[in-house]
Each structure stands twice: as C-alpha cells, then as structure tokens.
Design an enzyme around this catalytic site. Structure first.
Site, PDB file in Angstrom:
ATOM      1  N   SER A  45       0.833  -1.199   0.000  1.00  0.00           N
ATOM      2  CA  SER A  45       0.000   0.000   0.000  1.00  0.00           C
ATOM      3  C   SER A  45       0.866   1.246   0.000  1.00  0.00           C
ATOM      4  O   SER A  45       1.975   1.252   0.551  1.00  0.00           O
ATOM      5  CB  SER A  45      -0.854  -0.049   1.273  1.00  0.00           C
ATOM      6  OG  SER A  45      -1.308   1.229   1.627  1.00  0.00           O
ATOM      7  N   TYR A  73      -2.362  -0.210  10.404  1.00  0.00           N
ATOM      8  CA  TYR A  73      -2.550  -0.803   9.076  1.00  0.00           C
ATOM      9  C   TYR A  73      -1.304  -0.567   8.222  1.00  0.00           C
ATOM     10  O   TYR A  73      -0.753  -1.506   7.616  1.00  0.00           O
ATOM     11  CB  TYR A  73      -3.783  -0.209   8.372  1.00  0.00           C
ATOM     12  CG  TYR A  73      -3.759  -0.475   6.894  1.00  0.00           C
ATOM     13  CD1 TYR A  73      -4.024  -1.746   6.400  1.00  0.00           C
ATOM     14  CD2 TYR A  73      -3.395   0.522   5.979  1.00  0.00           C
ATOM     15  CE1 TYR A  73      -3.935  -2.020   5.042  1.00  0.00           C
ATOM     16  CE2 TYR A  73      -3.307   0.259   4.631  1.00  0.00           C
ATOM     17  CZ  TYR A  73      -3.587  -1.020   4.171  1.00  0.00           C
ATOM     18  OH  TYR A  73      -3.488  -1.283   2.829  1.00  0.00           O
ATOM     19  N   LYS A 106       1.877  -3.227   6.540  1.00  0.00           N
ATOM     20  CA  LYS A 106       2.365  -3.315   5.148  1.00  0.00           C
ATOM     21  C   LYS A 106       3.875  -3.068   5.091  1.00  0.00           C
ATOM     22  O   LYS A 106       4.583  -3.701   4.300  1.00  0.00           O
ATOM     23  CB  LYS A 106       1.598  -2.341   4.250  1.00  0.00           C
ATOM     24  CG  LYS A 106       0.125  -2.682   4.104  1.00  0.00           C
ATOM     25  CD  LYS A 106      -0.082  -4.070   3.493  1.00  0.00           C
ATOM     26  CE  LYS A 106      -1.525  -4.481   3.394  1.00  0.00           C
ATOM     27  NZ  LYS A 106      -1.717  -5.859   2.915  1.00  0.00           N
TER      28      LYS A 106
HETATM   29  C1  WQD Z   1      -9.438   8.373   1.494  1.00  0.00           C
HETATM   30  C2  WQD Z   1      -9.549   9.821   1.905  1.00  0.00           C
HETATM   31  C3  WQD Z   1      -9.811  10.148   4.264  1.00  0.00           C
HETATM   32  C4  WQD Z   1     -13.719   8.386   4.745  1.00  0.00           C
HETATM   33  C5  WQD Z   1      -6.719   3.448   1.543  1.00  0.00           C
HETATM   34  C6  WQD Z   1      -6.943   2.012   1.845  1.00  0.00           C
HETATM   35  C7  WQD Z   1      -5.682   1.327   2.049  1.00  0.00           C
HETATM   36  C8  WQD Z   1      -4.675   1.768   1.043  1.00  0.00           C
HETATM   37  C9  WQD Z   1      -4.469   3.143   0.835  1.00  0.00           C
HETATM   38  C10 WQD Z   1      -4.345   0.079  -0.534  1.00  0.00           C
HETATM   39  C11 WQD Z   1      -8.754  10.141   3.170  1.00  0.00           C
HETATM   40  C12 WQD Z   1     -11.026  10.646   3.498  1.00  0.00           C
HETATM   41  C13 WQD Z   1     -12.538   8.839   4.188  1.00  0.00           C
HETATM   42  C14 WQD Z   1     -14.665   9.342   5.199  1.00  0.00           C
HETATM   43  C15 WQD Z   1     -13.195  11.097   4.495  1.00  0.00           C
HETATM   44  N1  WQD Z   1      -4.010   1.018   0.184  1.00  0.00           N
HETATM   45  N2  WQD Z   1     -12.292  10.173   4.069  1.00  0.00           N
HETATM   46  N3  WQD Z   1     -14.372  10.670   5.041  1.00  0.00           N
HETATM   47  O1  WQD Z   1      -7.169   5.764   4.259  1.00  0.00           O
HETATM   48  O2  WQD Z   1      -6.367   6.667   2.035  1.00  0.00           O
HETATM   49  O3  WQD Z   1      -6.414   4.210   2.631  1.00  0.00           O
HETATM   50  O4  WQD Z   1      -5.742   3.627   0.551  1.00  0.00           O
HETATM   51  O5  WQD Z   1      -5.065  -0.584  -0.950  1.00  0.00           O
HETATM   52  O6  WQD Z   1      -5.895  -0.013   1.939  1.00  0.00           O
HETATM   53  O7  WQD Z   1      -7.811   1.833   2.922  1.00  0.00           O
HETATM   54  O8  WQD Z   1      -8.534   5.438   2.099  1.00  0.00           O
HETATM   55  O9  WQD Z   1     -10.865   5.673   1.402  1.00  0.00           O
HETATM   56  O10 WQD Z   1     -10.331   5.512   3.883  1.00  0.00           O
HETATM   57  O11 WQD Z   1      -9.705   7.581   2.632  1.00  0.00           O
HETATM   58  O12 WQD Z   1     -12.990  12.321   4.401  1.00  0.00           O
HETATM   59  O13 WQD Z   1     -15.722   9.038   5.726  1.00  0.00           O
HETATM   60  O14 WQD Z   1     -10.919  10.097   2.206  1.00  0.00           O
HETATM   61  O15 WQD Z   1      -9.530  11.014   5.331  1.00  0.00           O
HETATM   62  O16 WQD Z   1      -8.234  11.422   3.002  1.00  0.00           O
HETATM   63  P1  WQD Z   1      -7.090   5.626   2.821  1.00  0.00           P
HETATM   64  P2  WQD Z   1      -9.939   5.988   2.524  1.00  0.00           P
END
Ligand code: WQD
Length: 337
Positions: free
Chosen positions: A128, A153, A157
């Site tokens: 990731s 998490y 990785k």
């Molecule tokens: C994206 C953005 C949140 C929920 C993910 C995967 C992880 C990985 C990397 C591979 C962030 C924002 C989210 C919400 C929000 N790699 N958000 N409100 O944390 O970047 O990690 O990508 O596969 O496996 O989980 O992804 O979709 O949770 O968040 O504002 O209710 O959306 O803060 O900036 P994240 P995400």
C-alpha cells in the site's frame, strides 16, 4: 498446461476483480481462499457470471497454520500466489492494532512457510502507498525513503514488505513483487461487481455512493485544515480494474524478466482532494450526497500520489480510467447492489 494461481482474499474487492482478469487469460487456472471476514461468497457468483468460468473456492483463515498446511498438502501444483487477504481500514486498525498485526502478519508468515514447502515459484503481495507515511516531496517513487507509518494498518504493510524481502533473499527459487496500491476505487464496468464490504465501510468512495443512494444519512470529510489546495487530504485514486490487470502483468513479469524481489507503485500519478473526489461523483451522477466538514481522522497522511515511471517500464502498465470513470462505475455498481 495451465498455471495454477492461488488467490487469497479472492472474494474481496481487489481479489474478485483480479479473478476476472486471471480467468479471462488462457494461461491461468485459479483457486481462491477467503474466510469471508469482510466479504461474501456472492462475489464469486458475480465473477462466474461475468467470465462464464468456474474455479475452486476454499473458506478458512490463513492464520490457521494447520488448515493452511492441509490446503497446500492437497494442492501440490500451485505455481504462484497473489496474497490479497488482509484487513485494510486505517481507522479500524487504530482501534484494533493487535487484530491488525496478528491477522495481516500471521497470515503472511503462514503462507510463506507453506510456499517453501510446496516450491511455489512466484508471489505477489498486496502492499500500500501508506508505507510511505507523510512525504513532503510528491509524487513518491519506489526509492522515496519511508517516513513514519501513520497507522497500524500502514505498519503491517511496512512489516509485510520487509518479511517478504528477507524471505526471498533467504529462499532461492522464489520470486516476489510487492505492489503498492494507491487508492483503488470504482467497480467492474459491467456494473455486476464492485466493492461490497460486509462490515461498515470506512473508505471514502463506498461512503459517497451509499450516502447518495440514501443507505447512509451522511458522511464526514475528515479534515479541512491540511496544507493542500482546499484543505482536505490528497490521494491518488486508481480504478480497481486497472489494479487487477496489473496483477496479471506482474505474474508474467515474474515468470520472465523480473528480479528476485521488487516493489512497484500502482497509481495514476494524479493527486485528488477529498472535496474534488466528491465533486467528480456529483458531476457524473447528478446526485449531491449529504456530508459535513469535520476534524482530521487519526492515522491519515496529508497527501500522497504516485510516480508511475517504474511500473510503466517494468510492466508496460498505465492506468486507463480517469476519476470520473471511476466514480461513474462505482455509482452504477451501488445502484445494482
Ligand atoms: C481516502 C480519503 C480520508 C472516509 C486506503 C486504503 C488502504 C490503502 C491506501 C491500498 C482520506 C477521506 C474517508 C470518510 C473522508 N491502500 N475520508 N471521510 O485511508 O487513504 O487508505 O488507501 O489498498 O488499503 O484503505 O482510504 O478511502 O479511507 O480515505 O474524508 O468518511 O478520504 O480522510 O483522506 P485511505 P480511505
């Protein structure tokens, strides 16, 4: 003769899309293991519906060494493994670090032990972009030194890559690639398969689509005071079918020219803010989901995007779909669910 590829987490989001790419390729036959801790066997039916092909499925936890060994004893001819099975939520990992460490690390170690016994040749590991931590200089290349992992998490990785690299160095005859996914989103263009976690989703795109359809009342934009163009976090969203396709290319690469161990970024190169992602969804769907602006979420990095030059050269892979296409496909899927 076909190569048998074991896909762990095959009923999950990226796993199920990768099953489609493998089944559509005459080189491979597929076996999936998934304990359905955050997926449903329905995903398999959808894969079969899309491809018209069948495959073997097993349901057990890879943290169970006995069950894992029994599986490998019964399947001595597995050629390669694509190891997706893992927990992947940043906030859940902050709440349950031990659960994340034992699941994500325990399953990897069991699988690698079995790989040695069974003389598996090729391994692809789901890593990731979160391994990079908070990086000032964007986009990140595979050479960019890691900053601190911001969540348990992310640390699973970092540790997973290190375990795999050490293992490959000590084990002649096995090659591996760690693929660092940026933010996989979207759904199969048929609208028949997409992200369908059985636990409460924490990822942005399923929250947007579920809220737009009224399944959830509203969601929160986590953080509006980041040092970015609109104050919200920046991510590199990449279509799940592009990610799935890269796995088949990575298998071919392992079979031919790959070094014994390598890492590759899988992104588009475009940094997109949370508010821009929502705006893209609103544009393609014509629906405005209800959301509030809230505080930062623990474990988040401010901004990340991928330098894609290494994967373009190694796999001749480039993401095909743009953000609007990702959002439209996710929306089509949500309405079909
Ligand atoms: C994206 C953005 C949140 C929920 C993910 C995967 C992880 C990985 C990397 C591979 C962030 C924002 C989210 C919400 C929000 N790699 N958000 N409100 O944390 O970047 O990690 O990508 O596969 O496996 O989980 O992804 O979709 O949770 O968040 O504002 O209710 O959306 O803060 O900036 P994240 P995400």
């Amino acid at each position: 003769m076909k190569q048998t590829i074991l896909v762990t987490g095959g009923a999950g989001y990226i796993g199920s899309h990768t099953l489609i790419e493998l089944l559509n390729n005459p080189t491979y036959e597929v076996i999936s293991i998934d304990n359905h801790s955050n997926s449903s066997p329905d995903a398999y039916d959808r894969v079969k519906q899309i491809t018209g092909k069948s495959f073997q499925q097993y349901a057990f936890n890879l943290c169970d060494q006995e069950a894992t060994n029994a599986f490998f004893d019964a399947h001595p001819n597995i050629h390669g493994i694509i190891h997706f099975a893992a927990f992947k939520s940043v906030p859940d990992s902050v709440a349950d670090p031990l659960g994340y460490y034992s699941n994500n690390i325990g399953s990897l170690i069991n699988l690698l032990k079995a790989a040695v016994k069974n003389k598996i040749k090729n391994i692809i590991f789901s890593s990731s972009c979160s391994v990079y931590g908070n990086i000032n200089q964007l986009p990140v290349t595979e050479q960019t030194p890691f900053e601190k992992a911001e969540s348990p998490y992310a640390y699973t990785k970092v540790a997973g890559e290190r375990i795999l690299e050490d293992f490959i160095r000590a084990t002649p005859g096995i090659k591996a690639i760690a693929l660092r996914y940026f933010n996989p989103v979207g759904a199969h263009l048929s609208g028949l398969l997409g992200e369908s976690p059985i636990n409460k989703p924490t990822n942005l795109v399923p929250l947007i689509t579920r809220t737009a359809l009224g399944k959830i009342k509203s969601f929160t934009v986590f953080g509006t005071d980041y040092n970015t163009r609109d104050g919200s976090c920046i991510r590199d969203y990449v279509h799940v079918s592009d990610i799935a396709n890269a796995h088949v290319l990575a298998l071919e690469h392992l079979e031919t020219t790959a070094k014994t161990y390598d890492v590759l970024n899988l992104g588009t190169g475009n940094g997109v803010s949370v508010l821009e992602a929502i705006a893209s969804f609103e544009k393609v769907s014509g629906v405005k989901p209800t959301y509030t602006l809230g505080p930062r979420r623990a474990g988040d990095v401010e901004a990340i995007s991928s330098d894609c030059s290494k994967v373009e050269k190694a796999l001749h892979w480039k993401a095909k779909y743009n953000l609007d296409e990702m959002m439209l496909s996710a929306w089509k899927w949500e309405q079909n669910l």
